[in-house]
Every structure is written in structure tokens, then in C-alpha cells.
Scaffold this motif. Structure first.
Motif, PDB file in Angstrom:
ATOM      1  N   ILE A 227      43.644 -18.856  96.488  1.00 50.44           N
ATOM      2  CA  ILE A 227      43.022 -17.915  97.411  1.00 50.44           C
ATOM      3  C   ILE A 227      44.005 -16.858  97.910  1.00 50.44           C
ATOM      4  O   ILE A 227      43.647 -15.685  98.044  1.00 50.44           O
ATOM      5  N   GLN A 228      45.265 -17.249  98.188  1.00 50.47           N
ATOM      6  CA  GLN A 228      46.201 -16.236  98.673  1.00 50.47           C
ATOM      7  C   GLN A 228      46.501 -15.178  97.613  1.00 50.47           C
ATOM      8  O   GLN A 228      46.744 -14.016  97.925  1.00 50.47           O
ATOM      9  N   LYS A 229      46.436 -15.570  96.346  1.00 49.58           N
ATOM     10  CA  LYS A 229      46.630 -14.600  95.266  1.00 49.58           C
ATOM     11  C   LYS A 229      45.439 -13.654  95.178  1.00 49.58           C
ATOM     12  O   LYS A 229      45.604 -12.445  94.964  1.00 49.58           O
ATOM     13  N   VAL A 230      44.232 -14.200  95.352  1.00 51.95           N
ATOM     14  CA  VAL A 230      43.041 -13.353  95.339  1.00 51.95           C
ATOM     15  C   VAL A 230      43.117 -12.311  96.448  1.00 51.95           C
ATOM     16  O   VAL A 230      42.844 -11.121  96.233  1.00 51.95           O
ATOM     17  N   LEU A 231      43.496 -12.743  97.651  1.00 50.16           N
ATOM     18  CA  LEU A 231      43.581 -11.813  98.779  1.00 50.16           C
ATOM     19  C   LEU A 231      44.640 -10.743  98.546  1.00 50.16           C
ATOM     20  O   LEU A 231      44.435  -9.565  98.866  1.00 50.16           O
TER      21      LEU A 231
ATOM     22  N   ARG B  53      52.226 -13.112 102.020  1.00 51.95           N
ATOM     23  CA  ARG B  53      52.735 -13.774 103.227  1.00 51.95           C
ATOM     24  C   ARG B  53      51.696 -13.734 104.344  1.00 51.95           C
ATOM     25  O   ARG B  53      51.451 -14.745 105.022  1.00 51.95           O
ATOM     26  N   LYS B  54      51.067 -12.585 104.553  1.00 54.89           N
ATOM     27  CA  LYS B  54      50.056 -12.472 105.602  1.00 54.89           C
ATOM     28  C   LYS B  54      48.843 -13.347 105.295  1.00 54.89           C
ATOM     29  O   LYS B  54      48.231 -13.918 106.208  1.00 54.89           O
ATOM     30  N   ALA B  55      48.504 -13.455 104.007  1.00 58.34           N
ATOM     31  CA  ALA B  55      47.380 -14.313 103.625  1.00 58.34           C
ATOM     32  C   ALA B  55      47.684 -15.763 103.956  1.00 58.34           C
ATOM     33  O   ALA B  55      46.827 -16.483 104.493  1.00 58.34           O
ATOM     34  N   GLU B  56      48.894 -16.202 103.653  1.00 62.55           N
ATOM     35  CA  GLU B  56      49.274 -17.582 103.948  1.00 62.55           C
ATOM     36  C   GLU B  56      49.261 -17.843 105.445  1.00 62.55           C
ATOM     37  O   GLU B  56      48.821 -18.907 105.901  1.00 62.55           O
TER      38      GLU B  56
ATOM     39  N   SER C  84      46.782 -20.511 107.261  1.00 59.78           N
ATOM     40  CA  SER C  84      47.357 -21.570 108.094  1.00 59.78           C
ATOM     41  C   SER C  84      46.807 -21.540 109.513  1.00 59.78           C
ATOM     42  O   SER C  84      46.686 -22.580 110.169  1.00 59.78           O
ATOM     43  N   ALA C  85      46.473 -20.332 109.989  1.00 61.02           N
ATOM     44  CA  ALA C  85      45.940 -20.185 111.350  1.00 61.02           C
ATOM     45  C   ALA C  85      44.441 -20.477 111.426  1.00 61.02           C
ATOM     46  O   ALA C  85      43.848 -20.386 112.507  1.00 61.02           O
ATOM     47  N   GLY C  86      43.838 -20.795 110.282  1.00 61.18           N
ATOM     48  CA  GLY C  86      42.417 -21.116 110.280  1.00 61.18           C
ATOM     49  C   GLY C  86      41.503 -19.915 110.355  1.00 61.18           C
ATOM     50  O   GLY C  86      40.312 -20.041 110.660  1.00 61.18           O
ATOM     51  N   ARG C  87      42.033 -18.733 110.034  1.00 66.62           N
ATOM     52  CA  ARG C  87      41.233 -17.512 110.147  1.00 66.62           C
ATOM     53  C   ARG C  87      40.408 -17.217 108.895  1.00 66.62           C
ATOM     54  O   ARG C  87      39.543 -16.352 108.913  1.00 66.62           O
ATOM     55  N   VAL C  88      40.710 -17.939 107.801  1.00 66.78           N
ATOM     56  CA  VAL C  88      40.066 -17.649 106.516  1.00 66.78           C
ATOM     57  C   VAL C  88      39.106 -18.781 106.154  1.00 66.78           C
ATOM     58  O   VAL C  88      39.442 -19.965 106.268  1.00 66.78           O
ATOM     59  N   THR C  89      37.911 -18.407 105.702  1.00 66.31           N
ATOM     60  CA  THR C  89      36.939 -19.399 105.240  1.00 66.31           C
ATOM     61  C   THR C  89      36.493 -19.070 103.818  1.00 66.31           C
ATOM     62  O   THR C  89      36.506 -17.909 103.398  1.00 66.31           O
TER      63      THR C  89
ATOM     64  N   SER D 277      42.227 -23.623 102.659  1.00 63.16           N
ATOM     65  CA  SER D 277      43.515 -24.312 102.714  1.00 63.16           C
ATOM     66  C   SER D 277      44.493 -23.610 101.775  1.00 63.16           C
ATOM     67  O   SER D 277      44.091 -22.989 100.776  1.00 63.16           O
ATOM     68  N   LEU D 278      45.776 -23.692 102.100  1.00 62.22           N
ATOM     69  CA  LEU D 278      46.794 -23.056 101.270  1.00 62.22           C
ATOM     70  C   LEU D 278      46.751 -23.622  99.854  1.00 62.22           C
ATOM     71  O   LEU D 278      46.680 -24.838  99.661  1.00 62.22           O
TER      72      LEU D 278
END
Length: 261
Positions: free
Chosen positions: A6-10, A19-22, A26-31, A38-39
Motif C-alpha cells: 500500500i505504501q508503494k501504491v500511495l 515515508r509520509k505514507a508509512e 502507522s497513525a491509523g489514518r489510512v483505510t 497495515s504497513l
């Protein structure tokens, strides 16, 4: 379709840097499909629905990779948005063919070459501490620069976060009240050039980054951007892969390092 982290997609879609995606995950802002992400979670960007802070973001499995060279003027901060209302580099690339984010930083009062991309893997390659892509600066200081200062800058100076690695330093111009240096470093510490100069009692009047690895600023105008060619992308990718972590000894910088031309 192959599933992608998911972080690569973002990052590949220019939504957030890796880094911002991770940090957001981690802060629970992404669904993903209404459930907390999850990372490292793998998703199908063509089917799964991603939201950040409850707001859906558009993603695609096929994203055109864009690589830009920008001449960042002084007075702009190297972010896509700023809570203090300062001018951001995003304003300068708003007409780019895709949403891109900066690779590394130049502080507000510095200018010169800045790379931007929506290719998260490429950005990580260039910024990774183990690769040490060379960065070259034209540095104007107000003082006459002594030989001792040139040697100190070349072999490394002690900063609050440790001694700097060896650098290439030469004098380009010298006149009363003004000396122009060319400094090439192989690290990426915050405000490193300015702090190196302060450590040897030099006052920086102007700081301009002229090259990153084999890529040069050239004749690009202030505030203007251009797309890198495939050859340029390949060249800097190769430079990053081939760069070795500098040793705490003086490198082989050539005859001009630490001397006056």
C-alpha cells in the motif's frame, strides 16, 4: 492484477511520499475498503478502495512514472503544503504531467537543482543513506577563506551530529568581501553546507545546488522545471547503485579539492 504494497501504491500515485505514507498508516489514518491499513499490506490498486482521513483517494495500477528537475528559487519551502502559509515548491510544478513530490530538500533560503518524482522506489534509491549520491553546491561566503578552512571543509568538520565525511572543496572566485566556493558532499544532513561553513567561521551569503550526481542544473531558469530523459534517469540510478559509503579518510577528489583554482 499483481498486488502491491500500500505504501508503494500511495507513493507511485503521487499521493504521499513513501515515508509520509508509512507515517499515515502507522497513525491509523489510512483505510482499505473501510478497514485500517497495515504497513506492508498488499492491495489491488485497481479494485481496493483507499481512504486517508476518511477521504477516498484515486489510485491506479498503471501510473506513468514522472521525473522532474526543478530550479527551486530562494523563498520556497521544499514541501507540497505548509501550515505557515509559506510558498511551496508544489506551486512551481502544478502543471506537471502527474502529482510529484520532492526527493530530499533544499532549505527556504537556498536555491538550485531539486528533483521531484512520483516513483517511490527511485526516490528511496536516491535518498538512501548507504548510496551517498554526490551533491554539488556553489557557495558564496562573505569572508576570505583561509587554507586551513579549505582543508577542514575537505577532510571533515565536527558538527553537533558528528563529523562530516570528506568533501571536495575548491575556490572558484575571490574578491574583497566575497569568495565563491564549489563544495561537493556525499551526505544528506539537514542544512549541512551552511553548518559546515559556520563551523569554520564562514558566513554564507548565497547557496545554490548545481548538480546531483551526474545531473546538472545547466541553463534551467529559476522556478522552471523539465522532465528528465530516460538516459538521465538511468545515469543517476546507476550513480546511486555504484556509490560507496565514504570512509572517514580523504577521498580521491582530484587536484582542485581544498585548493584555490
Amino acid at each position: 492484477m499483481e498486488q502491491i504494497r500500500i505504501q508503494k501504491v500511495l507513493s507511485d500515485n503521487g499521493i504521499l511520499s513513501r515515508r509520509k505514507a508509512e507515517e499515515a498508516i502507522s497513525a491509523g489514518r489510512v483505510t482499505v475498503n473501510g478497514r485500517p491499513a497495515s504497513l506492508g499490506q498488499k492491495i489491488d490498486p485497481g479494485k481496493d478502495l483507499i481512504a486517508i482521513d476518511g477521504k477516498k483517494v484515486a489510485t491506479s495500477g498503471k501510473v506513468r512514472k514522472v521525473y522532474l528537475a526543478l530550479y527551486k528559487p530562494r523563498g520556497f519551502v521544499t514541501t507540497l503544503s505548509d501550515e505557515m502559509g509559506r510558498k511551496c515548491v508544489a506551486e512551481l510544478v502544478k502543471n506537471a504531467p502527474a502529482k510529484v513530490y520532492p526527493i530530499g530538500r533544499l532549505d527556504k533560503n537556498s536555491e538550485g537543482l531539486l528533483l521531484l518524482t512520483n516513483d517511490g522506489d527511485f526516490a528511496n534509491l536516491i535518498m538512501h543513506p548507504s548510496h551517498h549520491v554526490a551533491k554539488t553546491y556553489r557557495v558564496t561566503v562573505r569572508e576570505k577563506v583561509s587554507e586551513d578552512a579549505l582543508v577542514a571543509l575537505s577532510v571533515g568538520v565536527q558538527l553537533e551530529d558528528g563529523k562530516t565525511a570528506p568533501a571536495q572543496v575548491s575556490v572558484l572566485e575571490e574578491e574583497p568581501g566575497r569568495t565563491v566556493l564549489q563544495i561537493t558532499i556525499y551526505e544528506g544532513r539537514n542544512r549541512q553546507i551552511r553548518r559546515m561553513c559556520e563551523a569554520v567561521n564562514l558566513t554564507v551569503a548565497r547557496l545554490k545546488r548545481t548538480a546531483i550526481g551526474p545531473l546538472r542544473l545547466g541553463m534551467l531558469g529559476q522556478g522552471r522545471w523539465r522532465e528528465l530523459t530516460a538516459q538521465e534517469v538511468g545515469a543517476i540510478r546507476s550513480a546511486a547503485l555504484q556509490a560507496e559509503k565514504p570512509r572517514r579518510e580523504k577521498p580521491q577528489p582530484g587536484p582542485a579539492a581544498g585548493r584555490r583554482q
